[in-house]
Design an enzyme around this catalytic site. Structure first.
Site, PDB file in Angstrom:
ATOM      1  N   ARG A 111       0.758  -1.280  -0.172  1.00 41.65           N
ATOM      2  CA  ARG A 111      -0.078  -0.043  -0.049  1.00 41.65           C
ATOM      3  C   ARG A 111       0.862   1.191   0.113  1.00 41.65           C
ATOM      4  NH1 ARG A 111      -5.374   1.192   3.541  1.00 41.65           N
ATOM      5  NH2 ARG A 111      -6.250  -0.135   1.814  1.00 41.65           N
ATOM      6  N   HIS A 138      -7.192   0.861  -6.644  1.00 43.13           N
ATOM      7  CA  HIS A 138      -7.492  -0.183  -5.575  1.00 43.13           C
ATOM      8  C   HIS A 138      -8.024  -1.266  -6.199  1.00 43.13           C
ATOM      9  CE1 HIS A 138      -7.821  -1.455  -1.501  1.00 43.13           C
ATOM     10  NE2 HIS A 138      -8.523  -0.597  -1.015  1.00 43.13           N
ATOM     11  N   GLN A 141      -9.986  -4.021  -4.027  1.00 45.30           N
ATOM     12  CA  GLN A 141     -11.229  -3.279  -3.511  1.00 45.30           C
ATOM     13  C   GLN A 141     -12.392  -3.575  -4.730  1.00 45.30           C
ATOM     14  OE1 GLN A 141     -12.207  -1.700  -0.424  1.00 45.30           O
ATOM     15  NE2 GLN A 141     -14.119  -2.153  -1.412  1.00 45.30           N
ATOM     16  N   ASP A 233     -17.134   7.196  -2.208  1.00 42.46           N
ATOM     17  CA  ASP A 233     -15.748   7.092  -1.080  1.00 42.46           C
ATOM     18  C   ASP A 233     -15.624   8.205  -0.523  1.00 42.46           C
ATOM     19  OD1 ASP A 233     -13.235   6.098  -0.074  1.00 42.46           O
ATOM     20  OD2 ASP A 233     -12.431   6.264  -1.951  1.00 42.46           O
ATOM     21  N   CYS A 273     -16.444   1.520  -0.035  1.00 43.20           N
ATOM     22  CA  CYS A 273     -15.236   0.995   0.405  1.00 43.20           C
ATOM     23  C   CYS A 273     -14.871   0.791   1.707  1.00 43.20           C
ATOM     24  CB  CYS A 273     -14.161   1.108  -0.567  1.00 43.20           C
ATOM     25  SG  CYS A 273     -13.668   2.678  -0.136  1.00 43.20           S
ATOM     26  N   ARG A 301     -13.548  -8.918   0.620  1.00 47.85           N
ATOM     27  CA  ARG A 301     -12.115  -8.794   0.367  1.00 47.85           C
ATOM     28  C   ARG A 301     -11.219  -9.888   0.578  1.00 47.85           C
ATOM     29  NH1 ARG A 301     -10.166  -3.602   0.780  1.00 47.85           N
ATOM     30  NH2 ARG A 301      -8.052  -4.510   0.314  1.00 47.85           N
TER      31      ARG A 301
HETATM   32  N1  NVA Z   1     -10.047   6.557  -1.543  1.00 46.44           N
HETATM   33  C1  NVA Z   1      -9.647   6.183  -0.090  1.00 46.44           C
HETATM   34  C2  NVA Z   1      -9.747   4.482  -0.129  1.00 46.44           C
HETATM   35  C3  NVA Z   1      -9.428   4.154   1.387  1.00 46.44           C
HETATM   36  C4  NVA Z   1      -9.780   2.618   1.317  1.00 46.44           C
HETATM   37  C5  NVA Z   1      -8.320   6.588  -0.059  1.00 46.44           C
HETATM   38  O1  NVA Z   1      -7.515   6.548  -0.704  1.00 46.44           O
HETATM   39  O2  NVA Z   1      -7.898   6.948   1.257  1.00 46.44           O
HETATM   40  N1   CP Z   2     -11.329  -0.446   2.004  1.00 45.89           N
HETATM   41  C1   CP Z   2     -10.021  -0.378   2.370  1.00 45.89           C
HETATM   42  O1   CP Z   2      -9.089  -0.651   1.904  1.00 45.89           O
HETATM   43  O2   CP Z   2      -9.912  -0.494   3.900  1.00 45.89           O
HETATM   44  P1   CP Z   2      -8.693  -0.266   4.835  1.00 45.89           P
HETATM   45  O3   CP Z   2      -8.085   1.066   4.180  1.00 45.89           O
HETATM   46  O4   CP Z   2      -9.054  -0.243   6.009  1.00 45.89           O
HETATM   47  O5   CP Z   2      -7.585  -1.327   4.392  1.00 45.89           O
END
Ligand code: NVA
Ligand code: CP
Length: 314
Positions: A111, A138, A141, A233, A273, A301
């Site tokens: 990540r 992502h 997801q 989101d 998500c 997931r």
């Molecule tokens: N768009 C959000 C998704 C979190 C799972 C982010 O990148 O923070």
């Molecule tokens: N949806 C998702 O990726 O959640 P987290 O940020 O908690 O991993």
């Protein structure tokens, strides 16, 4: 869904964007997920003897836990590298990190703040690299989201999905996969927050092949009209915190609330998500409402990620 299809041997080494996979690969991945979810005991030694490094530059609940539990349930082991305090590439170069890891582990799930970090890692080594969220995509997801919808409605072909909010990483992955799975996708964002042109043009190219409709709007009411599911989101993704105040203002009219849901098809699903910002992009009433499927998305997931790893190591 029925049992076992075979992922083509030509499947890409990595899952970095979701665009590596053809419509057939994507469909087969969902099929494999159904198989793993229905008969988990058949897959308990798929990752035996494999160690996978989880490298996270940003916080996570769902992604970390579902990868850890999923990998262990298939006989593998994880090494968690918390990079929330120091960005990758600061202490040593990205290829150096990746080449060292390749000496000890059989895969990397990462990540990151920048998509380019994943691309650089993947290009430096021969073991799989999986995107666990970047600034741009992502894919895990979106695969779980479409798997969840398919469980609910059966075939996704011609399904009408609306996305309301920021044209961000999650939106991009939903776009790539909508085109591959034949989901008609309507996106409403403020003018300056539309999906990236390169993502849009790849999705549109594939959508032509699969006869899928992708439409952009700035008016959320128009986008959700008749939609069978409405997805949103956070307005401020991780890494964009400095813009939060401006964004809160820009996105105000994009809240998913009861009034907006009433424009969708009767009984339309609500999707997110997570984590959700209650009272911002979605109201409590909708998030906790009878058609919200957010926890199913979370649950799935793990199954989707098990299927991804199974496919990458087959
Ligand atoms: N768009 C959000 C998704 C979190 C799972 C982010 O990148 O923070
Ligand atoms: N949806 C998702 O990726 O959640 P987290 O940020 O908690 O991993």
């Amino acid at each position: 869904m029925t049992a076992s299809l075979t992922i083509p041997v030509s499947i890409a080494k990595d899952l970095l964007t979701g665009a590596e996979w053809s419509p057939a690969d994507t469909r087969e991945l969902l099929q494999r997920t159904a198989d793993i979810k229905a008969r988990p005991s058949r897959f308990t030694s798929v990752l035996r003897g494999k160690h996978i490094a989880l490298i996270f530059e940003k916080p996570s609940l769902r992604t970390r836990v579902t990868f850890e539990v999923g990998i262990q349930s298939m006989g593998g082991d994880v090494v968690f590298l918390d990079h929330t305090q120091a960005r990758l590439g600061e202490r040593e170069s990205i290829p150096d990190v990746a080449r060292n890891l390749e000496c000890w582990v059989q895969g990397i799930v990462a990540r990151v703040y920048e998509q380019r970090v994943l691309e650089e890692m993947a290009a430096s080594i021969n073991i799989p690299v999986v995107n666990a969220l970047s600034d741009k995509f992502h894919p895990c997801q979106a695969l779980a989201d479409y798997f969840t919808l398919e469980e609910k409605v059966g075939s996704l072909k011609g399904f009408k999905l609306a996305y309301v909010g920021d044209g961000n990483n999650v939106c991009h992955s939903l776009l790539f996969l909508a085109a591959r799975l034949g989901v008609n996708f309507r996106i409403a964002t403020p003018a300056n927050y539309a999906p990236a042109p390169d993502v849009l043009s790849d999705a549109k190219r594939v959508a032509k092949e699969t006869r899928t409709r992708i439409e952009l709007f700035t008016n959320p009411t128009e986008a959700v009209a008749g939609a069978q599911a409405v997805y949103t989101d956070s307005w401020t993704s991780m890494g964009f915190e400095a813009e939060e105040k401006v964004r809160r203002n820009v996105f105000k009219a994009y809240q998913v609330n009861r009034k907006l849901m009433e424009q969708a098809a009767p009984g339309a699903f609500f999707m997110h998500c997570l984590p959700a910002h209650r009272g911002a992009e979605v109201t409590d009433e909708v998030l906790d409402g009878p058609t919200s499927i957010v926890l199913k998305q979370s649950e799935n997931r793990m199954y989707v990620q098990k299927a991804i790893l199974h496919a990458l190591y087959s």
